[in-house]
Write a protein that holds these residues in place. Structure first.
Motif, PDB file in Angstrom:
ATOM      1  N   SER A  77       0.962  -1.401  -0.047  1.00  0.00           N
ATOM      2  CA  SER A  77      -0.128  -0.018  -0.173  1.00  0.00           C
ATOM      3  C   SER A  77       0.286   0.922  -0.029  1.00  0.00           C
ATOM      4  O   SER A  77       1.693   1.666   0.912  1.00  0.00           O
ATOM      5  N   LYS A  78       0.588   1.628  -0.872  1.00  0.00           N
ATOM      6  CA  LYS A  78       1.225   3.008  -0.873  1.00  0.00           C
ATOM      7  C   LYS A  78       0.966   4.697  -0.089  1.00  0.00           C
ATOM      8  O   LYS A  78      -0.091   4.754  -0.245  1.00  0.00           O
ATOM      9  N   PHE A  83       5.450   3.582   2.277  1.00  0.00           N
ATOM     10  CA  PHE A  83       4.512   2.410   1.804  1.00  0.00           C
ATOM     11  C   PHE A  83       4.439   2.373   3.215  1.00  0.00           C
ATOM     12  O   PHE A  83       5.216   2.386   4.150  1.00  0.00           O
ATOM     13  N   ILE A  84       2.752   1.270   3.290  1.00  0.00           N
ATOM     14  CA  ILE A  84       2.259   1.191   4.273  1.00  0.00           C
ATOM     15  C   ILE A  84       2.949  -0.019   5.143  1.00  0.00           C
ATOM     16  O   ILE A  84       3.433  -0.774   4.452  1.00  0.00           O
ATOM     17  N   VAL A  85       3.380   0.248   6.239  1.00  0.00           N
ATOM     18  CA  VAL A  85       3.918  -1.537   6.934  1.00  0.00           C
ATOM     19  C   VAL A  85       2.403  -2.357   8.072  1.00  0.00           C
ATOM     20  O   VAL A  85       2.089  -1.187   8.529  1.00  0.00           O
ATOM     21  N   ASP A  86       2.575  -2.720   7.430  1.00  0.00           N
ATOM     22  CA  ASP A  86       1.310  -4.477   8.147  1.00  0.00           C
ATOM     23  C   ASP A  86       2.280  -4.618   9.306  1.00  0.00           C
ATOM     24  O   ASP A  86       2.158  -5.338   9.299  1.00  0.00           O
ATOM     25  N   GLN A  87       1.453  -3.495  10.037  1.00  0.00           N
ATOM     26  CA  GLN A  87       1.596  -4.260  12.002  1.00  0.00           C
ATOM     27  C   GLN A  87       1.227  -4.337  11.829  1.00  0.00           C
ATOM     28  O   GLN A  87       1.212  -5.527  13.141  1.00  0.00           O
ATOM     29  N   ALA A  88       0.153  -5.411  11.676  1.00  0.00           N
ATOM     30  CA  ALA A  88      -0.523  -6.407  12.255  1.00  0.00           C
ATOM     31  C   ALA A  88      -0.022  -7.345  11.739  1.00  0.00           C
ATOM     32  O   ALA A  88      -0.520  -8.393  12.884  1.00  0.00           O
ATOM     33  N   PRO A 110      10.152   4.062   3.103  1.00  0.00           N
ATOM     34  CA  PRO A 110      10.000   4.794   2.220  1.00  0.00           C
ATOM     35  C   PRO A 110      10.330   3.678   0.839  1.00  0.00           C
ATOM     36  O   PRO A 110      11.560   4.226  -0.035  1.00  0.00           O
ATOM     37  N   PHE A 111      10.320   2.925   0.930  1.00  0.00           N
ATOM     38  CA  PHE A 111      10.644   1.146   0.270  1.00  0.00           C
ATOM     39  C   PHE A 111       9.552   0.285   0.630  1.00  0.00           C
ATOM     40  O   PHE A 111       8.929  -0.558   2.183  1.00  0.00           O
ATOM     41  N   GLU A 112       9.279  -0.113  -0.825  1.00  0.00           N
ATOM     42  CA  GLU A 112       8.271  -1.339  -0.842  1.00  0.00           C
ATOM     43  C   GLU A 112       8.846  -2.580   0.304  1.00  0.00           C
ATOM     44  O   GLU A 112      10.172  -2.667  -0.564  1.00  0.00           O
ATOM     45  N   HIS A 133      12.946  -5.997   3.934  1.00  0.00           N
ATOM     46  CA  HIS A 133      13.720  -6.312   3.842  1.00  0.00           C
ATOM     47  C   HIS A 133      13.253  -5.321   2.744  1.00  0.00           C
ATOM     48  O   HIS A 133      12.260  -5.269   2.362  1.00  0.00           O
ATOM     49  N   GLY A 134      13.365  -4.519   1.409  1.00  0.00           N
ATOM     50  CA  GLY A 134      13.039  -3.874   0.388  1.00  0.00           C
ATOM     51  C   GLY A 134      13.162  -4.541  -0.783  1.00  0.00           C
ATOM     52  O   GLY A 134      13.835  -5.280  -0.805  1.00  0.00           O
TER      53      GLY A 134
END
Lengths: 214, 191
Positions: A77-78, A83-88, A110-112, A133-134
């Motif tokens: 998700s941008k 890029f949004i971090v999937d914290q869950a 700042p990276f996917e 890791h991007g």
């Protein structure tokens, strides 16, 4: 008068005994100097145990520790350049590990991310390790330490501000840049590691990432 | 400077120069300690990556500092000796003039130099005897180049004056610290 002064001898022989004495003392200085350098190195490592810990983690984690598990799912998700971090997902992964405690995670990076590795170290203090890791070779390492021991820095650290929070920044031979801060009794060590395909992040970029923690 | 010069090479190249400077500067033949100290300090500085452009003046500058430290230590030691042991100091057997095998003319010249004040002695020693240029002398003494020029000029006039007036060395005795006076002081009989 100048000519008369020039007649006075400009060099004087020294005895062989004195010459040998001086050369021997120079050899002693050489040995003492090597010892001093060695001791200085040992002293330095004692002063910054946290930095040594970070360096060890930075080396060991890419090699793959047993207790680490992979999250191979992409979180694409941008949010602007972030890029949004999937914290869950990360927290869910960490729940399987012992010794959970309330900690924060970055909301965005700042990276996917290609994958995220999580793990926990078996120490007296609860330490959680997360590696982001991007897909472009980016690598961020996060150590979250549940410790009441405050790290006040050393002469190798620079004081920085992360919003309202005071933090420390240190650079280890240009290969690892680390930002350290504490919030609610929990220490966060966020490190940017230079990889073969990515030159790492700057101090300001690390501060920007730290500001997204929630 | 050729940065590849090792301390051993510096030592071999300048040992006689440094020894000669210390003999003049300290006016004693017992210069072994400051001589050794000079090269130890130089070696430490080299190890710490000191940047050296002129090794000769650099070494002489170190030698001067080592000599000044040596003088301070000796003074302190002799004071203690006078207070606590009343031990008699034996007069020096061999003078600098003897060691350098100076002829009579040069002995008179050197003693004339020692009759002047210290700043004059230093600038004459460096500029006149050791042939350092103004810039090098200024660096060694930590003076401005202008001060070196002016002081050297005055020192030469003074030296001329001293030698011409006199020739009689005894005329100035008492102003300068001669070995004889030093020994009297050490024995506790001089004022």
């Amino acid at each position: 008068m100048k000519e008369e002064l020039k007649r006075l001898p400009k060099e004087t022989e020294i005895s062989m005994e004195l010459e040998n004495k001086v050369l021997a003392s120079l050899k002693n200085v050489d040995q003492n100097f090597s010892k001093a350098k060695h001791n200085k190195r040992r002293k330095f490592t004692n002063v910054v145990p946290y930095l040594a810990l970070i360096a060890c983690l930075a080396i060991l984690i890419p090699l793959g520790l047993n207790q680490f598990s992979d999250i191979t799912e992409k979180v694409p998700s941008k949010n602007g350049d972030m890029f949004i971090v999937d914290q869950a997902t990360i927290k869910q992964q960490l729940q399987q590990l012992n010794g959970e405690f309330p900690f924060q995670l970055p909301a965005s990076l700042p990276f996917e991310m290609e994958n995220v590795q999580t793990g926990q170290h078996q120490t007296n203090e609860q330490i959680i390790s997360i590696q982001f890791h991007g897909d472009g070779g980016e690598l961020l390492s996060l150590e979250i330490i549940n410790s009441k021991n405050t790290y006040n820095g050393s002469n190798m650290t620079e004081q920085v501000e992360i919003g309202d929070i005071k933090g420390l920044f240190t650079e280890n031979g240009q290969k690892v840049k680390t930002l350290i801060w504490e919030q609610n009794g929990i220490q966060y060590h966020l490190s940017s590691i230079v990889t073969t395909t990515h030159q790492g992040y700057t101090k300001d970029e690390l501060i920007s990432i730290a500001k997204t923690f929630e | 400077m050729d940065n590849n010069l090792t301390i051993e090479e510096l030592f071999q190249q300048y040992k006689q120069d440094v020894n000669n400077f210390l003999l003049y500067y300290l006016r004693t033949t017992d210069v072994d300690d400051p001589f050794q100290e000079t090269f130890i300090r130089a070696y430490k500085a080299l190890n710490q990556g000191s940047s050296i452009t002129n090794p000769r003046s650099w070494l002489i500058s170190i030698a001067r500092n080592a000599a000044n430290d040596y003088i301070r230590k000796e003074k302190s030691y002799l004071k203690k000796l006078m207070h606590f042991s009343k031990q008699q100091i034996q007069p020096e057997q061999q003078t600098v003039e003897d060691k350098m095998e100076l002829d009579e003319q040069n002995r008179v010249l050197l003693q004339g130099i020692y009759r002047m004040k210290k700043s004059y002695q230093e600038v004459v020693l460096l500029r006149g005897i050791k042939d350092f240029n103004v810039t090098e002398t200024a660096a060694i003494l930590n003076w401005s180049e202008n001060k070196v020029r002016v002081t050297y000029h005055r020192a030469l006039n003074k030296l001329n004056n001293v030698l011409n007036k006199g020739g009689e060395l005894g005329e100035f005795e008492g102003r300068a610290e001669t070995p004889a006076k030093r020994n009297r002081d050490f024995n506790g009989t001089g004022k």
